[in-house]
Design a protein around this motif. Structure first.
Motif, PDB file in Angstrom:
ATOM      1  N   ILE A 206      30.634 102.883 -22.685  1.00  0.00           N
ATOM      2  CA  ILE A 206      30.942 101.513 -23.071  1.00  0.00           C
ATOM      3  C   ILE A 206      31.973 101.446 -24.215  1.00  0.00           C
ATOM      4  CG2 ILE A 206      29.129 101.168 -24.829  1.00  0.00           C
ATOM      5  CD1 ILE A 206      29.345  99.001 -21.806  1.00  0.00           C
ATOM      6  N   TRP A 207      32.048 102.515 -25.030  1.00  0.00           N
ATOM      7  CA  TRP A 207      33.019 102.542 -26.139  1.00  0.00           C
ATOM      8  C   TRP A 207      34.313 103.257 -25.738  1.00  0.00           C
ATOM      9  CZ3 TRP A 207      28.906 105.667 -25.436  1.00  0.00           C
ATOM     10  CH2 TRP A 207      29.077 107.032 -25.583  1.00  0.00           C
ATOM     11  N   GLY A 208      34.446 103.590 -24.461  1.00  0.00           N
ATOM     12  CA  GLY A 208      35.677 104.202 -23.972  1.00  0.00           C
ATOM     13  C   GLY A 208      35.947 105.575 -24.553  1.00  0.00           C
ATOM     14  N   ASP A 209      34.917 106.212 -25.122  1.00  0.00           N
ATOM     15  CA  ASP A 209      35.043 107.541 -25.733  1.00  0.00           C
ATOM     16  C   ASP A 209      36.125 107.606 -26.806  1.00  0.00           C
ATOM     17  OD1 ASP A 209      32.965 108.997 -24.301  1.00  0.00           O
ATOM     18  OD2 ASP A 209      34.220 108.722 -22.528  1.00  0.00           O
ATOM     19  N   GLY A 210      36.301 106.494 -27.507  1.00  0.00           N
ATOM     20  CA  GLY A 210      37.294 106.497 -28.581  1.00  0.00           C
ATOM     21  C   GLY A 210      36.999 105.373 -29.560  1.00  0.00           C
ATOM     22  N   ASN A 211      38.004 105.020 -30.355  1.00  0.00           N
ATOM     23  CA  ASN A 211      37.827 103.956 -31.348  1.00  0.00           C
ATOM     24  C   ASN A 211      38.006 102.586 -30.687  1.00  0.00           C
ATOM     25  OD1 ASN A 211      40.545 103.657 -30.929  1.00  0.00           O
ATOM     26  ND2 ASN A 211      41.129 104.771 -32.789  1.00  0.00           N
ATOM     27  N   CYS A 212      38.231 101.561 -31.510  1.00  0.00           N
ATOM     28  CA  CYS A 212      38.317 100.194 -30.976  1.00  0.00           C
ATOM     29  C   CYS A 212      39.552  99.977 -30.101  1.00  0.00           C
ATOM     30  CB  CYS A 212      38.280  99.179 -32.117  1.00  0.00           C
ATOM     31  SG  CYS A 212      36.735  99.215 -33.051  1.00  0.00           S
ATOM     32  N   SER A 213      40.440 100.967 -30.011  1.00  0.00           N
ATOM     33  CA  SER A 213      41.588 100.855 -29.108  1.00  0.00           C
ATOM     34  C   SER A 213      41.339 101.516 -27.764  1.00  0.00           C
ATOM     35  CB  SER A 213      42.831 101.510 -29.724  1.00  0.00           C
ATOM     36  OG  SER A 213      42.906 101.244 -31.087  1.00  0.00           O
TER      37      SER A 213
ATOM     38  N   PRO B 224      32.404  94.100 -23.924  1.00  0.00           N
ATOM     39  CA  PRO B 224      33.214  93.962 -25.139  1.00  0.00           C
ATOM     40  C   PRO B 224      33.647  95.318 -25.696  1.00  0.00           C
ATOM     41  CG  PRO B 224      31.272  92.554 -25.247  1.00  0.00           C
ATOM     42  CD  PRO B 224      31.100  93.432 -24.043  1.00  0.00           C
ATOM     43  N   VAL B 225      34.797  95.323 -26.337  1.00  0.00           N
ATOM     44  CA  VAL B 225      35.303  96.541 -26.973  1.00  0.00           C
ATOM     45  C   VAL B 225      34.286  97.055 -27.991  1.00  0.00           C
ATOM     46  CG1 VAL B 225      37.096  97.413 -28.525  1.00  0.00           C
ATOM     47  CG2 VAL B 225      37.710  95.876 -26.651  1.00  0.00           C
ATOM     48  N   ALA B 226      34.018  98.356 -27.932  1.00  0.00           N
ATOM     49  CA  ALA B 226      33.150  98.998 -28.926  1.00  0.00           C
ATOM     50  C   ALA B 226      33.876 100.230 -29.446  1.00  0.00           C
ATOM     51  CB  ALA B 226      31.805  99.394 -28.305  1.00  0.00           C
ATOM     52  N   GLY B 227      33.577 100.620 -30.679  1.00  0.00           N
ATOM     53  CA  GLY B 227      34.320 101.708 -31.316  1.00  0.00           C
ATOM     54  C   GLY B 227      33.550 103.000 -31.441  1.00  0.00           C
ATOM     55  N   ASN B 228      32.293 102.969 -31.046  1.00  0.00           N
ATOM     56  CA  ASN B 228      31.461 104.180 -31.142  1.00  0.00           C
ATOM     57  C   ASN B 228      30.197 103.976 -30.321  1.00  0.00           C
ATOM     58  OD1 ASN B 228      31.198 102.700 -34.171  1.00  0.00           O
ATOM     59  ND2 ASN B 228      29.296 102.904 -33.017  1.00  0.00           N
TER      60      ASN B 228
ATOM     61  N   ASN C  49      27.937  95.141 -34.031  1.00  0.00           N
ATOM     62  CA  ASN C  49      29.330  94.969 -33.614  1.00  0.00           C
ATOM     63  C   ASN C  49      30.208  96.028 -34.281  1.00  0.00           C
ATOM     64  OD1 ASN C  49      31.840  94.140 -32.817  1.00  0.00           O
ATOM     65  ND2 ASN C  49      31.543  91.982 -33.353  1.00  0.00           N
ATOM     66  N   SER C  50      30.604  97.028 -33.491  1.00  0.00           N
ATOM     67  CA  SER C  50      31.390  98.140 -34.053  1.00  0.00           C
ATOM     68  C   SER C  50      32.878  97.818 -34.153  1.00  0.00           C
ATOM     69  CB  SER C  50      31.177  99.402 -33.220  1.00  0.00           C
ATOM     70  OG  SER C  50      31.534  99.168 -31.878  1.00  0.00           O
ATOM     71  N   CYS C  51      33.323  96.729 -33.530  1.00  0.00           N
ATOM     72  CA  CYS C  51      34.733  96.322 -33.591  1.00  0.00           C
ATOM     73  C   CYS C  51      34.820  94.825 -33.882  1.00  0.00           C
ATOM     74  CB  CYS C  51      35.455  96.630 -32.280  1.00  0.00           C
ATOM     75  SG  CYS C  51      35.507  98.381 -31.858  1.00  0.00           S
ATOM     76  N   PRO C  52      34.556  94.439 -35.141  1.00  0.00           N
ATOM     77  CA  PRO C  52      34.502  92.999 -35.479  1.00  0.00           C
ATOM     78  C   PRO C  52      35.814  92.263 -35.248  1.00  0.00           C
ATOM     79  CG  PRO C  52      33.612  94.358 -37.250  1.00  0.00           C
ATOM     80  CD  PRO C  52      34.252  95.296 -36.268  1.00  0.00           C
ATOM     81  N   SER C  53      36.946  92.983 -35.195  1.00  0.00           N
ATOM     82  CA  SER C  53      38.205  92.263 -34.990  1.00  0.00           C
ATOM     83  C   SER C  53      38.494  92.019 -33.507  1.00  0.00           C
ATOM     84  CB  SER C  53      39.362  93.001 -35.665  1.00  0.00           C
ATOM     85  OG  SER C  53      39.400  94.327 -35.223  1.00  0.00           O
ATOM     86  N   SER C  54      37.621  92.529 -32.611  1.00  0.00           N
ATOM     87  CA  SER C  54      37.739  92.206 -31.183  1.00  0.00           C
ATOM     88  C   SER C  54      36.588  91.288 -30.785  1.00  0.00           C
ATOM     89  CB  SER C  54      37.663  93.476 -30.331  1.00  0.00           C
ATOM     90  OG  SER C  54      38.731  94.332 -30.627  1.00  0.00           O
TER      91      SER C  54
END
Ligand code: ARG
Ligand code: ZN
Ligand code: CA
Length: 248
Positions: free
Chosen positions: A168-175, A184-188, A199-204
Protein backbone atom coordinates in the motif's frame (compact mmCIF):
# COMPACT_ATOMS: atom_id res chain seq x y z
CA UNK A 1 -19.94 -8.44 -12.33
CA UNK A 2 -19.13 -11.57 -14.29
CA UNK A 3 -18.65 -15.15 -13.22
CA UNK A 4 -16.55 -16.53 -10.45
CA UNK A 5 -13.01 -17.54 -11.26
CA UNK A 6 -12.08 -20.79 -9.54
CA UNK A 7 -8.40 -21.03 -8.67
CA UNK A 8 -7.26 -24.63 -8.10
CA UNK A 9 -4.53 -24.85 -5.48
CA UNK A 10 -1.78 -27.39 -4.87
CA UNK A 11 -0.34 -27.08 -1.37
CA UNK A 12 3.17 -28.45 -0.86
CA UNK A 13 3.70 -29.02 2.87
CA UNK A 14 7.47 -29.38 3.37
CA UNK A 15 8.24 -30.27 6.96
CA UNK A 16 11.32 -30.90 9.09
CA UNK A 17 9.32 -32.19 12.07
CA UNK A 18 5.82 -33.34 12.97
CA UNK A 19 4.72 -29.88 14.10
CA UNK A 20 5.47 -28.35 10.71
CA UNK A 21 3.48 -31.14 9.02
CA UNK A 22 0.29 -29.15 9.54
CA UNK A 23 -3.06 -30.93 9.41
CA UNK A 24 -5.47 -31.09 6.49
CA UNK A 25 -7.86 -29.09 8.71
CA UNK A 26 -5.31 -26.29 9.09
CA UNK A 27 -4.76 -26.21 5.32
CA UNK A 28 -8.53 -26.13 4.76
CA UNK A 29 -8.89 -23.25 7.24
CA UNK A 30 -6.47 -21.24 5.10
CA UNK A 31 -8.44 -21.91 1.92
CA UNK A 32 -11.64 -20.94 3.77
CA UNK A 33 -9.97 -17.71 4.89
CA UNK A 34 -9.00 -16.88 1.30
CA UNK A 35 -12.56 -17.48 0.13
CA UNK A 36 -13.96 -15.24 2.86
CA UNK A 37 -11.46 -12.44 2.31
CA UNK A 38 -11.71 -12.47 -1.50
CA UNK A 39 -15.51 -12.83 -1.26
CA UNK A 40 -15.86 -9.96 1.25
CA UNK A 41 -17.71 -12.34 3.57
CA UNK A 42 -15.04 -12.06 6.29
CA UNK A 43 -16.69 -11.28 9.62
CA UNK A 44 -14.50 -8.21 10.17
CA UNK A 45 -15.34 -6.66 6.76
CA UNK A 46 -17.61 -4.13 8.43
CA UNK A 47 -14.78 -2.84 10.60
CA UNK A 48 -13.79 -0.80 7.55
CA UNK A 49 -13.76 2.86 8.69
CA UNK A 50 -16.43 5.08 7.17
CA UNK A 51 -13.79 7.11 5.31
CA UNK A 52 -13.01 4.02 3.18
CA UNK A 53 -16.40 2.32 2.88
CA UNK A 54 -17.08 3.84 -0.54
CA UNK A 55 -13.84 2.50 -2.01
CA UNK A 56 -13.62 -0.93 -0.41
CA UNK A 57 -13.88 -3.91 -2.72
CA UNK A 58 -16.94 -6.14 -2.60
CA UNK A 59 -16.79 -9.74 -3.78
CA UNK A 60 -13.79 -10.17 -6.10
CA UNK A 61 -15.48 -13.37 -7.41
CA UNK A 62 -12.17 -15.18 -6.98
CA UNK A 63 -12.53 -18.54 -5.25
CA UNK A 64 -9.93 -21.08 -4.15
CA UNK A 65 -10.16 -24.87 -4.15
CA UNK A 66 -7.77 -27.55 -2.98
CA UNK A 67 -6.70 -29.70 -5.91
CA UNK A 68 -4.11 -31.63 -3.90
CA UNK A 69 -2.12 -31.48 -0.68
CA UNK A 70 1.39 -32.88 -1.16
CA UNK A 71 3.53 -33.71 1.86
CA UNK A 72 7.33 -33.92 1.91
CA UNK A 73 9.57 -34.76 4.85
CA UNK A 74 12.88 -32.89 4.51
CA UNK A 75 15.63 -32.43 7.09
CA UNK A 76 16.33 -28.85 5.97
CA UNK A 77 15.32 -26.48 8.80
CA UNK A 78 14.80 -23.21 6.92
CA UNK A 79 14.44 -22.34 3.24
CA UNK A 80 14.96 -18.58 2.94
CA UNK A 81 13.39 -16.53 0.15
CA UNK A 82 15.55 -17.60 -2.81
CA UNK A 83 13.03 -20.16 -4.16
CA UNK A 84 15.08 -23.18 -3.04
CA UNK A 85 11.91 -24.93 -1.85
CA UNK A 86 10.33 -24.49 -5.29
CA UNK A 87 13.30 -26.01 -7.12
CA UNK A 88 13.34 -28.93 -4.67
CA UNK A 89 9.57 -29.50 -4.94
CA UNK A 90 8.52 -28.14 -8.36
CA UNK A 91 5.15 -26.50 -9.01
CA UNK A 92 2.27 -28.47 -10.53
CA UNK A 93 0.90 -26.95 -13.77
CA UNK A 94 1.60 -23.34 -12.69
CA UNK A 95 -0.10 -21.89 -15.77
CA UNK A 96 -3.47 -23.02 -14.37
CA UNK A 97 -2.77 -23.95 -10.72
CA UNK A 98 -1.82 -21.73 -7.78
CA UNK A 99 1.06 -23.50 -6.06
CA UNK A 100 1.54 -22.79 -2.35
CA UNK A 101 4.58 -24.01 -0.47
CA UNK A 102 4.21 -24.27 3.30
CA UNK A 103 7.77 -24.46 4.57
CA UNK A 104 9.73 -22.69 7.28
CA UNK A 105 11.27 -19.65 5.60
CA UNK A 106 13.14 -18.60 8.74
CA UNK A 107 14.31 -15.13 9.73
CA UNK A 108 10.87 -14.15 11.03
CA UNK A 109 9.58 -13.90 7.45
CA UNK A 110 5.90 -14.71 7.11
CA UNK A 111 5.68 -15.31 3.39
CA UNK A 112 6.72 -14.21 -0.10
CA UNK A 113 5.17 -14.28 -3.54
CA UNK A 114 5.98 -14.06 -7.23
CA UNK A 115 4.22 -11.41 -9.34
CA UNK A 116 2.57 -12.35 -12.66
CA UNK A 117 4.95 -12.58 -15.62
CA UNK A 118 7.79 -14.41 -13.87
CA UNK A 119 9.28 -17.82 -14.52
CA UNK A 120 6.74 -20.63 -14.34
CA UNK A 121 9.30 -22.78 -12.50
CA UNK A 122 9.06 -20.47 -9.48
CA UNK A 123 5.48 -19.26 -9.74
CA UNK A 124 3.34 -19.28 -6.60
CA UNK A 125 3.45 -18.25 -2.96
CA UNK A 126 5.49 -19.48 0.01
CA UNK A 127 4.48 -19.22 3.67
CA UNK A 128 5.92 -20.51 6.92
CA UNK A 129 3.61 -23.11 8.53
CA UNK A 130 2.95 -21.10 11.70
CA UNK A 131 1.39 -18.33 9.57
CA UNK A 132 -0.66 -20.58 7.26
CA UNK A 133 -4.19 -21.17 8.53
CA UNK A 134 -6.88 -19.55 10.63
CA UNK A 135 -6.88 -19.96 14.41
CA UNK A 136 -10.46 -18.66 14.55
CA UNK A 137 -11.72 -21.64 12.50
CA UNK A 138 -13.34 -24.66 14.15
CA UNK A 139 -10.55 -26.69 15.74
CA UNK A 140 -8.20 -23.75 15.37
CA UNK A 141 -6.82 -24.06 18.89
CA UNK A 142 -5.17 -27.32 17.75
CA UNK A 143 -3.45 -25.69 14.78
CA UNK A 144 0.24 -24.74 14.66
CA UNK A 145 -0.12 -20.95 14.39
CA UNK A 146 1.63 -17.95 15.85
CA UNK A 147 -0.23 -14.79 16.97
CA UNK A 148 -0.67 -12.05 15.86
CA UNK A 149 -0.33 -13.59 12.39
CA UNK A 150 -2.65 -16.52 13.06
CA UNK A 151 -5.74 -15.70 11.01
CA UNK A 152 -4.55 -16.59 7.53
CA UNK A 153 -4.01 -13.06 6.31
CA UNK A 154 -0.44 -13.76 5.21
CA UNK A 155 -1.84 -15.91 2.40
CA UNK A 156 -4.44 -13.24 1.57
CA UNK A 157 -1.56 -10.73 1.28
CA UNK A 158 0.69 -13.06 -0.74
CA UNK A 159 -2.09 -14.01 -3.16
CA UNK A 160 -2.63 -10.25 -3.56
CA UNK A 161 0.99 -9.97 -4.74
CA UNK A 162 0.57 -13.05 -6.94
CA UNK A 163 -2.29 -11.12 -8.60
CA UNK A 164 -0.04 -8.08 -9.12
CA UNK A 165 -0.84 -5.98 -6.05
CA UNK A 166 1.95 -3.86 -4.54
CA UNK A 167 2.28 -2.85 -0.93
CA UNK A 168 0.00 0.00 0.00
CA UNK A 169 2.99 2.35 0.54
CA UNK A 170 4.49 1.46 -2.85
CA UNK A 171 7.67 0.22 -1.13
CA UNK A 172 8.98 3.75 -0.92
CA UNK A 173 8.34 7.22 0.49
CA UNK A 174 5.35 9.48 -0.21
CA UNK A 175 6.42 9.69 -3.87
CA UNK A 176 6.22 5.93 -4.44
CA UNK A 177 3.06 4.55 -6.02
CA UNK A 178 1.17 1.28 -5.63
CA UNK A 179 -0.48 1.90 -9.05
CA UNK A 180 -3.95 1.93 -7.48
CA UNK A 181 -5.72 5.28 -7.39
CA UNK A 182 -8.19 4.66 -4.54
CA UNK A 183 -5.56 3.69 -1.97
CA UNK A 184 -4.26 6.93 -0.47
CA UNK A 185 -0.54 7.62 -0.73
CA UNK A 186 1.39 6.21 2.23
CA UNK A 187 5.07 6.68 3.02
CA UNK A 188 5.82 3.59 5.08
CA UNK A 189 4.31 0.31 6.26
CA UNK A 190 2.11 0.23 9.35
CA UNK A 191 2.51 -2.40 12.06
CA UNK A 192 0.49 -3.76 14.95
CA UNK A 193 -2.99 -2.30 15.11
CA UNK A 194 -2.76 1.43 14.33
CA UNK A 195 -5.18 4.11 15.52
CA UNK A 196 -7.76 5.59 13.21
CA UNK A 197 -6.47 8.64 11.39
CA UNK A 198 -2.88 7.43 11.00
CA UNK A 199 -1.41 9.42 8.12
CA UNK A 200 2.17 8.90 6.95
CA UNK A 201 1.88 11.47 4.12
CA UNK A 202 -0.08 14.46 5.48
CA UNK A 203 0.64 16.56 2.39
CA UNK A 204 -1.23 14.04 0.18
CA UNK A 205 -5.00 13.48 0.41
CA UNK A 206 -6.33 10.71 2.63
CA UNK A 207 -5.28 8.87 5.76
CA UNK A 208 -3.34 5.60 5.47
CA UNK A 209 -5.55 2.67 4.47
CA UNK A 210 -3.64 0.58 7.01
CA UNK A 211 -6.50 -1.95 7.36
CA UNK A 212 -5.82 -3.03 3.78
CA UNK A 213 -4.52 -6.58 3.24
CA UNK A 214 -1.48 -5.11 1.47
CA UNK A 215 -0.17 -3.25 4.53
CA UNK A 216 1.91 -4.95 7.30
CA UNK A 217 -0.51 -4.73 10.25
CA UNK A 218 -1.56 -7.68 12.45
CA UNK A 219 -3.96 -10.24 10.96
CA UNK A 220 -6.82 -9.04 13.18
CA UNK A 221 -6.38 -5.47 11.95
CA UNK A 222 -6.50 -6.01 8.15
CA UNK A 223 -9.83 -6.78 6.52
CA UNK A 224 -10.25 -5.20 3.08
CA UNK A 225 -9.03 -4.76 -0.48
CA UNK A 226 -10.02 -1.59 -2.33
CA UNK A 227 -12.13 -1.53 -5.51
CA UNK A 228 -9.06 -0.33 -7.42
CA UNK A 229 -7.07 -3.28 -6.16
CA UNK A 230 -9.88 -5.60 -7.27
CA UNK A 231 -9.65 -4.08 -10.78
CA UNK A 232 -5.89 -4.53 -10.81
CA UNK A 233 -6.24 -8.20 -9.79
CA UNK A 234 -8.97 -8.83 -12.39
CA UNK A 235 -6.70 -7.39 -15.10
CA UNK A 236 -4.24 -10.25 -14.57
CA UNK A 237 -6.82 -12.67 -16.01
CA UNK A 238 -7.12 -10.72 -19.29
CA UNK A 239 -4.92 -11.49 -22.30
CA UNK A 240 -1.32 -10.60 -21.45
CA UNK A 241 -2.10 -10.20 -17.76
CA UNK A 242 -0.13 -13.28 -16.78
CA UNK A 243 -2.94 -15.26 -15.17
CA UNK A 244 -5.08 -15.84 -18.27
CA UNK A 245 -4.40 -19.60 -18.07
CA UNK A 246 -6.77 -19.78 -15.10
CA UNK A 247 -9.75 -18.97 -17.33
CA UNK A 248 -9.23 -21.94 -19.69
N1 ARG B 1 5.98 -9.61 4.94
C1 ARG B 1 5.20 -10.38 4.05
C2 ARG B 1 5.23 -9.80 2.62
O1 ARG B 1 5.62 -8.68 2.40
C3 ARG B 1 3.79 -10.67 4.54
C4 ARG B 1 3.09 -9.73 5.45
C5 ARG B 1 1.74 -10.29 5.88
N2 ARG B 1 1.09 -9.58 6.96
C6 ARG B 1 0.21 -10.13 7.81
N3 ARG B 1 -0.40 -9.42 8.72
N4 ARG B 1 -0.08 -11.39 7.78
O2 ARG B 1 4.85 -10.42 1.65
ZN1 ZN C 1 4.10 -8.18 0.83
CA1 CA D 1 -2.53 4.48 -4.26
Amino acid sequence: SGDQIIIPCVIHVVYANATENISDAQVQSQIDRLNKDFGATNSDYDNTPSEFQSVRSGDTKLRFEILEIRRFSDSRDTWGTNDAVKYEYPPVEPERVLNMWVADIGGGILGYAQFPGGSLATDGVVMSPQYFGDATATGGSNFYLSAPFDRGRTATHEVGHWLNLRHIWGDGNCSADDFVSDTPVAGNPNYGCPSAGTNSCPSSPGNDMFMNYMDYVDDACMFMFSAGQDNRMQATFANGGGREGFLL
